[in-house]
Design a protein around this motif. Structure first.
Motif, mmCIF file in Angstrom:
data_model
loop_
_atom_site.group_PDB
_atom_site.id
_atom_site.type_symbol
_atom_site.label_atom_id
_atom_site.label_comp_id
_atom_site.label_asym_id
_atom_site.label_seq_id
_atom_site.Cartn_x
_atom_site.Cartn_y
_atom_site.Cartn_z
ATOM 1 N N TRP A 99 52.446 36.445 -26.381
ATOM 2 C CA TRP A 99 53.635 35.614 -26.436
ATOM 3 C C TRP A 99 53.536 34.240 -25.900
ATOM 4 C CZ3 TRP A 99 57.961 39.903 -25.084
ATOM 5 C CH2 TRP A 99 58.066 40.616 -26.174
ATOM 6 N N THR A 131 60.438 37.261 -33.238
ATOM 7 C CA THR A 131 59.668 36.681 -31.929
ATOM 8 C C THR A 131 60.431 36.748 -30.679
ATOM 9 O OG1 THR A 131 60.345 34.685 -32.232
ATOM 10 C CG2 THR A 131 58.259 35.141 -33.244
ATOM 11 N N GLN A 148 51.232 32.118 -28.233
ATOM 12 C CA GLN A 148 52.135 31.879 -29.194
ATOM 13 C C GLN A 148 52.859 30.781 -29.045
ATOM 14 O OE1 GLN A 148 51.277 32.871 -32.347
ATOM 15 N NE2 GLN A 148 52.715 31.736 -33.271
ATOM 16 N N GLN A 149 53.771 30.874 -27.705
ATOM 17 C CA GLN A 149 54.471 29.767 -27.674
ATOM 18 C C GLN A 149 53.802 28.520 -27.391
ATOM 19 O OE1 GLN A 149 57.065 31.563 -24.262
ATOM 20 N NE2 GLN A 149 58.089 32.600 -25.579
#
Length: 340
Positions: A124, A68, A127-128
């Motif tokens: 991203w 990631t 997802q974070q």
């Protein structure tokens, strides 16, 4: 020796030892309680550190994976396998007219790359956000568990302290009851000692009034070393009973001496009788021993005679039969006839 004072000192010493023992037990119990609390606090601290390290490890494992990271493509060990080759075919749009595959400063896929990068940044970010929400939920769950365990541990600690306080109160109550009992016994003993002292004083006064000195009792002439001795300045002579007692004692001494002589004579006679019996028994035993020795000697003589006869027979056999063939000169001449 003042027995009462010694008893009082012994009891006071026992009271002091009991109080000191109770104080030492109280201190020991308090030290045990403090040790238990310290152990519980240390155990709780260790559990907290273990849970924090575990949560950090889980978070790194779940939300901080190497895949990631933004710069993972620069250090990806499988990057060369995943990367596209420099030229796929002759119609590869990356090839230019001059035959070169790429020029410095050119960016032919700018729009597509920017679109892909924006989509990737959005993924991203989402997802974070999801990872952050999950981490907050996990942290909240861990905090709830920690809070519950801390409350439970505090409750156990308070319960232990309450039990120790009750035990300490019971010990203090027992010590107070013991001290109260000892004080009551001491007061009663002093009261009895005072009453006994008054009684002894009254008896001493009565004894002086009715004593031999004031009443002129003949017994006052008797010496403290025994009734057979008297104090000369108080003695007024022996009475008839004392004279009769002396005569009777003398007669008893004569009879006792005669009895002792008779016992000694009987003892000597018994000793002589036992000595004679022992001598007779010794004589009988010696005769029996001599008779057994004669029988043994006779048996040995018979055995020796038989052995002698057998030896003589064996010698005759050896001389007449076994050793009768003597070697001749011809027998000795057969040796040393060759060089070998």
């Amino acid at each position: 020796v003042d027995i009462d004072a010694l008893d009082t000192q012994v009891k006071d010493r026992k009271i002091q030892e009991a109080a000191e023992k109770a104080r030492n037990e109280e201190l020991a119990n308090e030290m045990k309680q403090n040790d238990k609390i310290m152990c519980m606090l240390e155990e709780r601290q260790k559990n907290d550190i273990r849970n924090i390290n575990k949560a950090i490890g889980e978070f790194q494992k779940n939300f901080q994976k190497p895949e990631t990271r933004r710069e993972f493509d620069l250090s990806d060990p499988q990057g060369l396998k995943k990367d596209r080759p420099a030229r796929l075919s002759d119609n590869d749009p990356r090839c230019t007219v001059s035959g070169l595959q790429k020029f410095m400063g050119e960016d032919l896929n700018y729009d597509q790359r920017m679109k892909f990068q924006k989509e990737q940044l959005r993924e991203w970010s989402l997802q974070q956000q999801r990872d952050w929400k999950n981490a907050l939920a996990d942290q909240k769950f861990a905090d709830d568990i920690y809070e519950k365990s801390r409350i439970e541990l505090d409750q156990k600690t308070m319960e232990q302290q309450r039990k120790e306080e009750e035990s300490r109160r019971a010990v203090c109550a027992a010590t107070k009851d013991f001290n109260r009992t000892q004080a009551a016994e001491l007061a009663e003993r002093k009261k009895l000692e005072k009453y006994q002292k008054m009684k002894d004083d009254m008896e001493e006064i009565s004894s002086l009034l009715q004593g031999n000195l004031l009443s002129e009792n003949p017994e006052q002439a008797v010496s403290s070393f025994g009734r057979h001795r008297v104090i000369t300045d108080r003695w007024k002579g022996m009475n008839q009973d004392q004279l009769m007692a002396i005569r009777y004692s003398q007669q008893q001494q004569v009879l006792e001496k005669l009895r002792l002589k008779e016992e000694e004579r009987q003892r000597d006679a018994e000793w002589d009788r036992q000595s004679i019996q022992a001598a007779r028994a010794q004589l009988v035993l010696e005769r029996h021993q001599q008779r057994q020795n004669r029988e043994r000697r006779q048996v040995l003589d018979n055995i020796n005679a038989e052995l002698s006869q057998e030896q003589k027979s064996k010698n005759i056999y050896l001389k007449e039969e076994a050793y009768s063939n003597f070697p001749t000169g011809q027998y000795y001449a057969q040796f040393n006839t060759t060089s070998r």
